[in-house]
Scaffold this active site. Structure first.
Site, PDB file in Angstrom:
ATOM      1  N   LYS A  25       0.869  -1.192   0.000  1.00 55.03           N
ATOM      2  CA  LYS A  25       0.000   0.000   0.000  1.00 55.03           C
ATOM      3  C   LYS A  25       0.897   1.231   0.000  1.00 55.03           C
ATOM      4  O   LYS A  25       1.881   1.285   0.732  1.00 55.03           O
ATOM      5  CB  LYS A  25      -0.866  -0.012   1.257  1.00 55.03           C
ATOM      6  CG  LYS A  25      -1.606   1.297   1.522  1.00 55.03           C
ATOM      7  CD  LYS A  25      -1.577   1.702   2.988  1.00 55.03           C
ATOM      8  CE  LYS A  25      -0.192   2.104   3.461  1.00 55.03           C
ATOM      9  NZ  LYS A  25      -0.172   2.708   4.816  1.00 55.03           N
ATOM     10  N   PRO A 105       9.040  -5.324   3.666  1.00 52.95           N
ATOM     11  CA  PRO A 105       9.530  -5.097   5.035  1.00 52.95           C
ATOM     12  C   PRO A 105       8.372  -4.789   5.974  1.00 52.95           C
ATOM     13  O   PRO A 105       7.357  -4.224   5.558  1.00 52.95           O
ATOM     14  CB  PRO A 105      10.474  -3.902   4.887  1.00 52.95           C
ATOM     15  CG  PRO A 105      10.171  -3.278   3.574  1.00 52.95           C
ATOM     16  CD  PRO A 105       9.508  -4.309   2.712  1.00 52.95           C
ATOM     17  N   ALA A 108       6.837  -0.612   8.095  1.00 54.30           N
ATOM     18  CA  ALA A 108       7.542   0.137   7.061  1.00 54.30           C
ATOM     19  C   ALA A 108       6.675   1.185   6.367  1.00 54.30           C
ATOM     20  O   ALA A 108       7.117   1.820   5.406  1.00 54.30           O
ATOM     21  CB  ALA A 108       8.088  -0.833   6.015  1.00 54.30           C
ATOM     22  N   GLY A 112       2.119  -3.732   5.129  1.00 57.46           N
ATOM     23  CA  GLY A 112       2.346  -5.158   4.853  1.00 57.46           C
ATOM     24  C   GLY A 112       1.398  -6.064   5.627  1.00 57.46           C
ATOM     25  O   GLY A 112       0.735  -6.925   5.040  1.00 57.46           O
ATOM     26  N   SER A 114      -1.425  -5.391   7.130  1.00 51.45           N
ATOM     27  CA  SER A 114      -2.833  -5.161   6.773  1.00 51.45           C
ATOM     28  C   SER A 114      -3.147  -5.804   5.425  1.00 51.45           C
ATOM     29  O   SER A 114      -4.213  -6.415   5.249  1.00 51.45           O
ATOM     30  CB  SER A 114      -3.120  -3.660   6.683  1.00 51.45           C
ATOM     31  OG  SER A 114      -2.717  -3.018   7.856  1.00 51.45           O
ATOM     32  N   ASP A 144      -5.652   0.446   8.534  1.00 52.43           N
ATOM     33  CA  ASP A 144      -5.316   0.237   7.122  1.00 52.43           C
ATOM     34  C   ASP A 144      -6.033  -0.968   6.514  1.00 52.43           C
ATOM     35  O   ASP A 144      -5.911  -1.202   5.314  1.00 52.43           O
ATOM     36  CB  ASP A 144      -3.803   0.019   6.980  1.00 52.43           C
ATOM     37  CG  ASP A 144      -3.088   1.254   6.464  1.00 52.43           C
ATOM     38  OD1 ASP A 144      -3.771   2.231   6.089  1.00 52.43           O
ATOM     39  OD2 ASP A 144      -1.846   1.236   6.415  1.00 52.43           O
TER      40      ASP A 144
HETATM   41  C1  LIG Z   1      -0.408   5.585   9.001  1.00 54.96           C
HETATM   42  C2  LIG Z   1      -1.094   4.620   8.067  1.00 54.96           C
HETATM   43  C3  LIG Z   1      -1.637   5.401   6.836  1.00 54.96           C
HETATM   44  O1  LIG Z   1      -2.223   4.538   5.882  1.00 54.96           O
HETATM   45  O2  LIG Z   1      -0.274   3.599   7.509  1.00 54.96           O
HETATM   46  P1  LIG Z   1       1.050   2.774   8.013  1.00 54.96           P
HETATM   47  O3  LIG Z   1       2.135   3.704   8.356  1.00 54.96           O
HETATM   48  O4  LIG Z   1       0.648   1.933   9.175  1.00 54.96           O
HETATM   49  O5  LIG Z   1       1.396   1.897   6.823  1.00 54.96           O
HETATM   50  C4  LIG Z   1      -2.320   3.945   8.761  1.00 54.96           C
HETATM   51  O6  LIG Z   1      -3.283   4.905   9.113  1.00 54.96           O
HETATM   52  C5  LIG Z   1      -1.993   3.141   9.993  1.00 54.96           C
HETATM   53  O7  LIG Z   1      -2.838   2.048   9.988  1.00 54.96           O
HETATM   54  P2  LIG Z   1      -2.534   0.771  10.934  1.00 54.96           P
HETATM   55  O8  LIG Z   1      -1.084   0.468  10.912  1.00 54.96           O
HETATM   56  O9  LIG Z   1      -3.502  -0.292  10.519  1.00 54.96           O
HETATM   57  O10 LIG Z   1      -2.888   1.401  12.328  1.00 54.96           O
HETATM   58  P3  LIG Z   1      -3.559   0.766  13.630  1.00 54.96           P
HETATM   59  O11 LIG Z   1      -2.925  -0.548  13.908  1.00 54.96           O
HETATM   60  O12 LIG Z   1      -5.044   0.861  13.550  1.00 54.96           O
HETATM   61  O13 LIG Z   1      -3.093   1.844  14.701  1.00 54.96           O
HETATM   62  C6  LIG Z   1      -1.789   1.897  15.231  1.00 54.96           C
HETATM   63  C7  LIG Z   1      -1.665   3.199  15.978  1.00 54.96           C
HETATM   64  O14 LIG Z   1      -1.485   4.276  15.036  1.00 54.96           O
HETATM   65  C8  LIG Z   1      -2.175   5.437  15.450  1.00 54.96           C
HETATM   66  N1  LIG Z   1      -3.183   5.790  14.440  1.00 54.96           N
HETATM   67  C9  LIG Z   1      -3.468   4.943  13.413  1.00 54.96           C
HETATM   68  C10 LIG Z   1      -4.369   5.315  12.451  1.00 54.96           C
HETATM   69  C11 LIG Z   1      -4.997   6.578  12.564  1.00 54.96           C
HETATM   70  N2  LIG Z   1      -5.901   6.980  11.657  1.00 54.96           N
HETATM   71  N3  LIG Z   1      -4.713   7.390  13.605  1.00 54.96           N
HETATM   72  C12 LIG Z   1      -3.798   7.022  14.529  1.00 54.96           C
HETATM   73  O15 LIG Z   1      -3.533   7.785  15.458  1.00 54.96           O
HETATM   74  C13 LIG Z   1      -2.763   5.115  16.809  1.00 54.96           C
HETATM   75  O16 LIG Z   1      -1.803   5.519  17.771  1.00 54.96           O
HETATM   76  C14 LIG Z   1      -2.870   3.606  16.788  1.00 54.96           C
HETATM   77  O17 LIG Z   1      -2.818   3.073  18.084  1.00 54.96           O
HETATM   78  N1  LIG Z   2       1.572 -10.247   8.476  1.00 57.12           N
HETATM   79  C1  LIG Z   2       2.384  -9.377   9.097  1.00 57.12           C
HETATM   80  N2  LIG Z   2       3.426  -8.832   8.434  1.00 57.12           N
HETATM   81  C2  LIG Z   2       4.221  -7.930   9.055  1.00 57.12           C
HETATM   82  N3  LIG Z   2       4.077  -7.534  10.325  1.00 57.12           N
HETATM   83  C3  LIG Z   2       3.054  -8.049  11.026  1.00 57.12           C
HETATM   84  C4  LIG Z   2       2.180  -8.982  10.446  1.00 57.12           C
HETATM   85  N4  LIG Z   2       1.249  -9.300  11.366  1.00 57.12           N
HETATM   86  C5  LIG Z   2       1.532  -8.598  12.475  1.00 57.12           C
HETATM   87  N5  LIG Z   2       2.620  -7.848  12.287  1.00 57.12           N
HETATM   88  C6  LIG Z   2       3.174  -6.903  13.277  1.00 57.12           C
HETATM   89  O1  LIG Z   2       2.715  -5.613  12.881  1.00 57.12           O
HETATM   90  C7  LIG Z   2       3.736  -4.639  12.983  1.00 57.12           C
HETATM   91  C8  LIG Z   2       3.524  -3.586  11.879  1.00 57.12           C
HETATM   92  O2  LIG Z   2       3.818  -4.193  10.643  1.00 57.12           O
HETATM   93  P1  LIG Z   2       3.236  -3.683   9.225  1.00 57.12           P
HETATM   94  O3  LIG Z   2       1.814  -4.026   9.087  1.00 57.12           O
HETATM   95  O4  LIG Z   2       4.155  -4.224   8.191  1.00 57.12           O
HETATM   96  O5  LIG Z   2       3.432  -2.103   9.401  1.00 57.12           O
HETATM   97  P2  LIG Z   2       3.109  -0.884   8.452  1.00 57.12           P
HETATM   98  O6  LIG Z   2       1.629  -0.771   8.375  1.00 57.12           O
HETATM   99  O7  LIG Z   2       3.755   0.307   9.115  1.00 57.12           O
HETATM  100  O8  LIG Z   2       3.755  -1.162   7.121  1.00 57.12           O
HETATM  101  C9  LIG Z   2       5.042  -5.408  12.875  1.00 57.12           C
HETATM  102  O9  LIG Z   2       6.019  -4.834  13.695  1.00 57.12           O
HETATM  103  C10 LIG Z   2       4.688  -6.846  13.291  1.00 57.12           C
HETATM  104  O10 LIG Z   2       5.113  -7.129  14.609  1.00 57.12           O
END
Ligand SMILES: C[C@@](CO)(OP(=O)(O)O)[C@H](O)COP(=O)(O)OP(=O)(O)OC[C@H]1O[C@@H](n2ccc(N)nc2=O)[C@H](O)[C@@H]1O
Ligand SMILES: Nc1ncnc2c1ncn2[C@@H]1O[C@H](COP(=O)(O)OP(=O)(O)O)[C@@H](O)[C@H]1O
Length: 290
Positions: A25, A105, A108, A112, A114, A144
């Site tokens: 994503k 990764p 990151a 990944g 999600s 996500d």
């Molecule tokens: C920032 C984004 C942008 O697409 O991507 P990634 O960096 O993870 O890839 C996402 O909103 C991440 O989604 P995801 O990684 O599923 O987040 P979650 O597990 O629901 O939340 C992890 C933590 O991030 C913060 N969080 C997440 C989403 C959001 N809209 N507001 C937040 O404040 C909160 O502190 C939450 O406890």
């Molecule tokens: N299928 C998975 N792949 C990667 N990480 C995972 C997975 N399931 C749970 N995790 C946990 O979720 C955390 C966030 O990983 P990831 O979803 O890849 O983050 P991000 O949304 O920032 O790319 C990791 O540190 C890992 O411990």
């Protein structure tokens, strides 16, 4: 439970296993527009996907199991903590054996985990073991998750549950680069200095040049806090921007993966080769944007 696909009148073999790609994503733009009472942030994001992916294989089994393989398996939980396991449990499907081939990764900013969870749900649906959930019902697995269920370019708002269609993206190739620093999403949100920022501006143009120019006028509001936590991201962005043919360089999600956008494939592939040579410790992958 075997699934008997209905095609014509012939009875086909049951589908014994299903494999789904879990594409990376990419938040082409990510504006943080506010914060809810529960601490979650309101987002306005243009999300796309690249054909750079993990692979999830699901097959019916006597009990739940998970095997994590592939070049990026190290450190990824291979038990009920993994999002693929959580997704299977949430779906209400009978026990399955899941093989997760990690190429992306973890932690990151490219979703990944999600995307893997969403791929698991698609595989369960193909096997006839569970129906596809409403995207908004997946928020409990992560913000996500909804956007990853049908991986195609969309505008994502709310905390991740409001998805609206966008015009088709122009043909673009992307180069993903991660410097090997895992960033915690909550830590990056916590380091934000301003939480009430304007949303996406204007309308998304159709052609590649105009689209990249429009995108350059948008932001990733998580880039400044991520840069403070991991200054190496500045080097990644500079290295991407310096590649011939790169129209835009930006960080995805909460980092640390950054992307470069290329209107043509050959310069994207050449940049991938050049960056892999120059920085052998970085993860570098080129693909088509969708
Ligand atoms: C920032 C984004 C942008 O697409 O991507 P990634 O960096 O993870 O890839 C996402 O909103 C991440 O989604 P995801 O990684 O599923 O987040 P979650 O597990 O629901 O939340 C992890 C933590 O991030 C913060 N969080 C997440 C989403 C959001 N809209 N507001 C937040 O404040 C909160 O502190 C939450 O406890
Ligand atoms: N299928 C998975 N792949 C990667 N990480 C995972 C997975 N399931 C749970 N995790 C946990 O979720 C955390 C966030 O990983 P990831 O979803 O890849 O983050 P991000 O949304 O920032 O790319 C990791 O540190 C890992 O411990």
């Amino acid at each position: 439970m075997p699934c008997w696909p209905k095609r014509g009148r012939r009875l086909l073999q049951p589908i014994a296993k299903a494999t789904e790609a879990a594409p990376a994503k990419i938040n082409l733009a990510l504006h943080v527009t506010g914060r809810r009472g529960d601490g979650y942030h309101l987002l306005d994001s243009l999300v796309a996907f690249a054909d750079i992916a993990d692979r999830v294989t699901v097959e019916p089994a006597a009990e739940m199991s998970l095997d994590v393989t592939g070049p990026r398996a190290a450190g990824v939980p291979a038990d009920a903590r993994n999002l693929v396991w959580k997704a299977a449990a949430l779906s209400g499907a009978p026990p399955v054996a899941i093989t997760l081939e990690k190429h992306l990764p973890a932690a990151a900013g490219i979703g990944g985990g999600s995307s893997d969870a969403a791929a698991t749900l698609r595989a369960l649906e193909r096997l006839g073991l569970a129906s596809l959930p409403d995207p908004a019902d997946l928020l409990e697995l992560g913000a996500d998750l909804p956007v990853c269920l049908s991986p195609r370019a969309v505008r994502m708002e709310g905390i991740g549950e409001t998805l609206s269609p966008v015009p088709p993206l122009p043909p673009l190739w992307c180069l993903l680069v991660n410097p090997g620093v895992a960033l915690s999403t909550p830590a990056v949100f916590a380091a934000l200095e301003t939480r009430e920022n304007p949303g996406l501006r204007g309308h998304m143009p159709v052609g590649a040049g105009a689209f990249c120019a429009w995108l350059a006028g948008q932001r990733n509001d998580l880039e400044p806090p991520a840069l403070r936590l991991a200054p190496v991201i500045r080097d990644v962005l500079a290295a991407l921007a310096a590649q011939p043919g790169c129209a835009l360089a930006r960080m995805s999600g909460s980092g640390a993966t950054c992307f470069g956008l290329f209107p043509a494939e050959a310069p994207a592939r050449a940049a991938a080769a050049a960056l892999s040579r120059a920085e052998p410790g970085w993860w570098v992958a080129a693909g088509r944007l969708a």
